[in-house]
Scaffold this active site. Structure first.
Site, PDB file in Angstrom:
ATOM      1  N   MET A   1       7.193  10.547  -0.533  1.00  0.00           N
ATOM      2  CA  MET A   1       7.261   9.864  -1.824  1.00  0.00           C
ATOM      3  C   MET A   1       6.023  10.219  -2.639  1.00  0.00           C
ATOM      4  O   MET A   1       5.101  10.874  -2.153  1.00  0.00           O
ATOM      5  CB  MET A   1       7.360   8.340  -1.632  1.00  0.00           C
ATOM      6  CG  MET A   1       6.139   7.774  -0.952  1.00  0.00           C
ATOM      7  SD  MET A   1       5.986   5.977  -1.065  1.00  0.00           S
ATOM      8  CE  MET A   1       4.173   5.895  -1.048  1.00  0.00           C
TER       9      MET A   1
ATOM     10  N   THR B   1       4.213   1.669   2.350  1.00  0.00           N
ATOM     11  CA  THR B   1       5.534   1.804   1.733  1.00  0.00           C
ATOM     12  C   THR B   1       6.322   2.931   2.382  1.00  0.00           C
ATOM     13  O   THR B   1       7.476   2.775   2.795  1.00  0.00           O
ATOM     14  CB  THR B   1       5.385   2.084   0.225  1.00  0.00           C
ATOM     15  OG1 THR B   1       4.752   0.952  -0.386  1.00  0.00           O
ATOM     16  CG2 THR B   1       6.738   2.325  -0.417  1.00  0.00           C
TER      17      THR B   1
ATOM     18  N   GLY C   1       0.822  -1.202   0.000  1.00  0.00           N
ATOM     19  CA  GLY C   1       0.000   0.000   0.000  1.00  0.00           C
ATOM     20  C   GLY C   1       0.859   1.256   0.000  1.00  0.00           C
ATOM     21  O   GLY C   1       2.058   1.209   0.289  1.00  0.00           O
ATOM     22  N   CYS C   2       0.247   2.381  -0.321  1.00  0.00           N
ATOM     23  CA  CYS C   2       0.998   3.635  -0.419  1.00  0.00           C
ATOM     24  C   CYS C   2       1.500   4.081   0.954  1.00  0.00           C
ATOM     25  O   CYS C   2       2.692   4.307   1.152  1.00  0.00           O
ATOM     26  CB  CYS C   2       0.159   4.709  -1.082  1.00  0.00           C
ATOM     27  SG  CYS C   2      -1.476   4.949  -0.361  1.00  0.00           S
ATOM     28  N   TYR C   3       0.578   4.203   1.909  1.00  0.00           N
ATOM     29  CA  TYR C   3       1.010   4.606   3.248  1.00  0.00           C
ATOM     30  C   TYR C   3       2.019   3.613   3.828  1.00  0.00           C
ATOM     31  O   TYR C   3       3.032   4.027   4.405  1.00  0.00           O
ATOM     32  CB  TYR C   3      -0.188   4.718   4.190  1.00  0.00           C
ATOM     33  CG  TYR C   3      -1.063   5.930   3.992  1.00  0.00           C
ATOM     34  CD1 TYR C   3      -0.553   7.218   4.100  1.00  0.00           C
ATOM     35  CD2 TYR C   3      -2.422   5.797   3.735  1.00  0.00           C
ATOM     36  CE1 TYR C   3      -1.381   8.334   3.954  1.00  0.00           C
ATOM     37  CE2 TYR C   3      -3.255   6.913   3.582  1.00  0.00           C
ATOM     38  CZ  TYR C   3      -2.726   8.175   3.699  1.00  0.00           C
ATOM     39  OH  TYR C   3      -3.540   9.273   3.564  1.00  0.00           O
TER      40      TYR C   3
END
Lengths: 346, 346, 346, 346
Positions: C312, C153, C149-151
């Protein structure tokens, strides 16, 4: 103290009406209409009104509302007001319609541009076009008021003195307009998502936007001749504000100063129209949250073309604020009551 | 009707004071101080005030101003107010200082965090910390008022009930705060250019931001013990608004409902603090342009940690609005006068 | 040259995959899946790809696609990949799943946090968690890859060295995260309209966001003990970017320099993780459009607490870029191929 | 592999050159010129280039640089390139000037609109106006190249086919243009602060913007007659992007389809100009980060006026990307090398 009802109170224009009327000394809101949120607390939809509005949303029952309210605002999609209004309602209450239903006198033009049948053309003639600075006296006597569109308000006020005086060649008139995204409404559409609007600018409705005939009709009255023009709106990544940049060839050999004198003649006594200092261009940030329209002109001597500019808040002077201004006139209140806020910056 | 002077009237907080005081029934602004724009028309700098303010900007002469004004607002960089104030001025007028000069009781801490020498430490003790909801009675009697910082106002009001009741372990307190860019002021710096702030988020002043000791001092009074905490501000691409997300371990085994009851006990009679419905998180859009602080909590049973949240407009409750609220208290006006505006959305 | 199919190619993550793979030397896209836009030209939905992609959108037929493609990317809502995958498909093709279906090893935790039944739990164990910097060797051998997932990572990479070394007390770990709005997807929801997101910041999913157990699981592996933490995401008015600000108590008496040395030890050979210069805070603007994660720490000596920060691009390293990085590892391509773009600023 | 030097590498256009050239196969940057940041690491100013660029900034020594570089880009304020260039430099290296110094053939017009004396008028005639789609063959042979302005690139490409064919009445030509804020540069000015630009739109340089004579000159060549027009730029709250909306009366009775056929005739072989599908309006979001210009037209039959529209990224095709395209032509590289990126959305 009068009682007001709002049909469509959970759209952006309706919500702005709630904000403004909440601060108006002479008005009590008795009906928060919203077909999408019936029985939900208004303040759960617009949490800015938490602890300020305790009411729940009601259905769009104009008949019942007309018994309770001295004035009804319809901040609804095109066609709704025309489909609900009738003699009984109009004898009980005044209506200020923020939709386009009663703005255009020629029902054929309305039906052609809006693509819907007009359900009560018999009221079109009586309806008054509520651009206060131009139709103030008729507005005072109106019971059915057509509140002008956002783009038309800014466009007409920017151009009106020149059209009226006959100083511009209306055949060359081009209006390039730019609007913040609240003008697109609160409907859940992909095109209006944050990531689609942010970091973007686009034209839309090119040569086909529905506000075109409204602007043309009003400028035709001013010019005393039929006006056909180009109107191109653009969507801007900001919440509020409309900017109009209009172009026309001059018919006379005049100076910028003489032109500005005409604007001042028309607007010096108008509280809500500010003719800026020479050389200053209107900017939306200086009118945000207020009922002001800032206008100015620039004469290009090289091309003998006049650039007419106007800026205003599309939700205030372009919708709810002007509706309140109209209500004030219709009920004999002070014209600035409830809409005297200074613009908020930044 | 009292007379007010503003030193630093062309910064964002000063300009917000102008906007609010212009709509205040009991105040007339007699001095628009701005060292950068002396002799220029105020409305040429802040064109939102065109036709509303006719005055020109004046120098920062506090001595002269104290003869003319009943109250002086200093919306200036740290150090200025402390360097100008004296007995003569304080005997002639009341001062509401929006800078940090008189917020911190321990002059050593002030000098250490701000990196400047305090020029009039003799007035620190008398100065009242103007967080109205907590120090209302002392404020009424103040002649030198230290208007709280933006982050401290939102942080303290979000945490105060828990610190006061002793329900949280203040040693575990972490405040993660986010602010719109008007908080960075109107100075011409590359870091605050549109393209540098837009499409960006960053933390700044990590473990070193000057608002840290101010928050710690006030929460120490509440907790009755010294409070050391982490405070991390972030810059957000928006004009206005502060959001505080604070974390602390609970010292007691309580429910979210019991915690919310405490918040209601503290704030139910406070006009400008709104304890939201259970589960609703504060958002800056719902308070923009207003003097409200929206607060709420969320209890995480898994970690037994409490998340305390608050949202407000940094220029209103975080600066100019709270200054007006303090003035109202100091002069016996109605506390809400001039700052009763509903939040503007969108 | 391998063939790739994308299921969910018209969401923001899917579209970013199209953008990146279009510039990848070793890949040809053979399937633009999009249930919402079947038979419409892809470039009519994403006009950035006009004249670059000629294909039409196809239905989500994974069975058929598995015969045509060497790798399938599923950029779809939770549950879809798990409901479609089977032995036959996995024997024909590799799958890189951008949803959460195969990220969490304990199916009960998955079902509890996501509120849906897992349709193919038999593949969970084989699936590899595709955080390249940590699981590189297993990724090379994977046929079913769970793209992080984005968070998670950004959170994991910011905290990992400290968790792994055991320098922080994971019981005190708090992650306060901020994301641009593309993370909310392209669904037509009122909450994601421009005017609702712009000029606003809010926390959401407080104490309940689904990325919490994913972060906890990975940090538990690193720490060698179960990790429970607080994770609070916030929605920021910008298109792209995630910023993580994480807090934890230090278990050792160390200097910021020693801590930064640990980070450098872990990341110096990692192309896509940049440990910034001492004192520089990560900012999303510096990574936009790229696969980089910028990390750094700040030690607060007053509280003995460590602030760990990471930034990011949520659509690149947080989704499509990392998926390409994983594909590169799985097919033996150069790890940077197709994702070597320098960040774009402004 | 050629060596390139950039004078003005820390402005937005210079930084975009760095980004693009860093990904160019045939170029090595040997000089990061920046008078403001001499001896500072380039990556400390533009942290997106952290770990990608190791060099420090150097002074603007064009003489020295000409010995080291095969090509010099001057991304500097007007007047600098003209004041530095000389025969010796031009015999050693090629120059691509991103300023306006060599764009206008009539030095009087240059001096009048730019308000400065031209220091090397002797090179004006030799300089080639680098609009690749129009002057490709001359560009290949140029040693001094005048890289077009941002507004002129978008305006000219949007109008060129109609001017060249003589289908529009150029006396009626009006260009209403809108630009993102990176076009205003990275100078620290109050007018470009986040809070001043955000939530605002304004026209500027009305009837006086310096790009006017540049557009007029190029369209005059196309039309074979002197062109005078109105050009009005507007500042938009977004980072990148230019949108042009141009208006002119048609001289012939033609259909929109016939007009679009002309555009296709001119641009079908042009990689970087995309003539959109009928009815689609160009939008800046679809070209962001790329070297594309999207163009289209709309014919208004009611007024017999043509609306010509174009969208591009002001920093790429409007500055750095076009400079790279010109370099590619001048050195015989593939025209798309280094600028083949697909537009990034959102």
């Amino acid at each position: 103290m009068i009682k007001a009802g709002i049909i469509g109170s959970t759209g952006y224009a309706g919500a702005e009406l709630v904000r403004l009327l909440t601060g108006h000394k002479e008005v009590e809101i008795v009906w928060y209409g919203s077909r999408s949120y019936i029985d939900q607390k208004y303040a759960s939809i617009y949490r800015n009104m938490f602890e300020l509005v305790d009411a729940k949303c009601l259905d769009d029952n104009m008949e019942e509302l007309s018994k309770k309210a001295d004035v009804i605002f319809t901040a609804t999609p095109q066609g709704l007001c025309a489909s609900l209004v009738n003699d009984s309602i109009l004898s009980d209450t005044k209506i200020i319609d923020l939709s386009a239903d009663f703005r255009i006198k020629d029902v054929n033009i309305y039906e052609q541009w809006y693509g819907i049948e007009h359900k009560s053309p018999q009221y079109i003639e009586e309806a008054v076009y509520g651009l206060c600075e131009i139709n103030r006296e008729q507005i005072k006597k109106a019971r059915l008021l057509a509140n002008p569109g956002c783009y038309p308000t800014c466009s007409i006020l920017s151009i009106y003195p020149m059209a009226k005086e006959g100083w511009i060649d209306t055949k060359t008139l081009i209006i390039d307009a730019k609007s913040g995204t609240s003008g697109a409404g609160r409907g859940a559409k992909v095109a209006n998502l944050y990531c689609e609007v942010n970091e973007n600018i686009k034209a839309y409705g090119v040569a086909s936007h529905r506000h075109t005939p409204e602007i043309e009709e009003q400028l035709s009255y001013a010019a005393g001749e039929p006006v056909l023009l180009n109107f191109t709106p653009h969507l801007i990544p900001m919440n509020r504000g409309i900017l109009v940049t209009a172009y026309a060839d001059l018919k006379k050999d005049v100076t910028e100063e003489e032109i500005r004198d005409i604007y001042k003649k028309y607007y010096d006594k108008e509280y809500f129209v500010r003719v800026l200092e020479q050389g200053d261009c209107p900017e939306t940030r200086w009118v945000e949250g207020s009922n002001y329209v800032d206008v100015n002109v620039k004469l290009d001597k090289r091309t003998n073309r006049l650039i007419m500019m106007g800026a205003m808040d599309n939700l205030v002077k372009g919708a709810a604020g002007q509706a309140v201004q109209n209500m004030n006139l219709m009920f004999g209140f002070e014209e600035q009551e409830g809409i005297r806020q200074a613009p908020m910056f930044p």
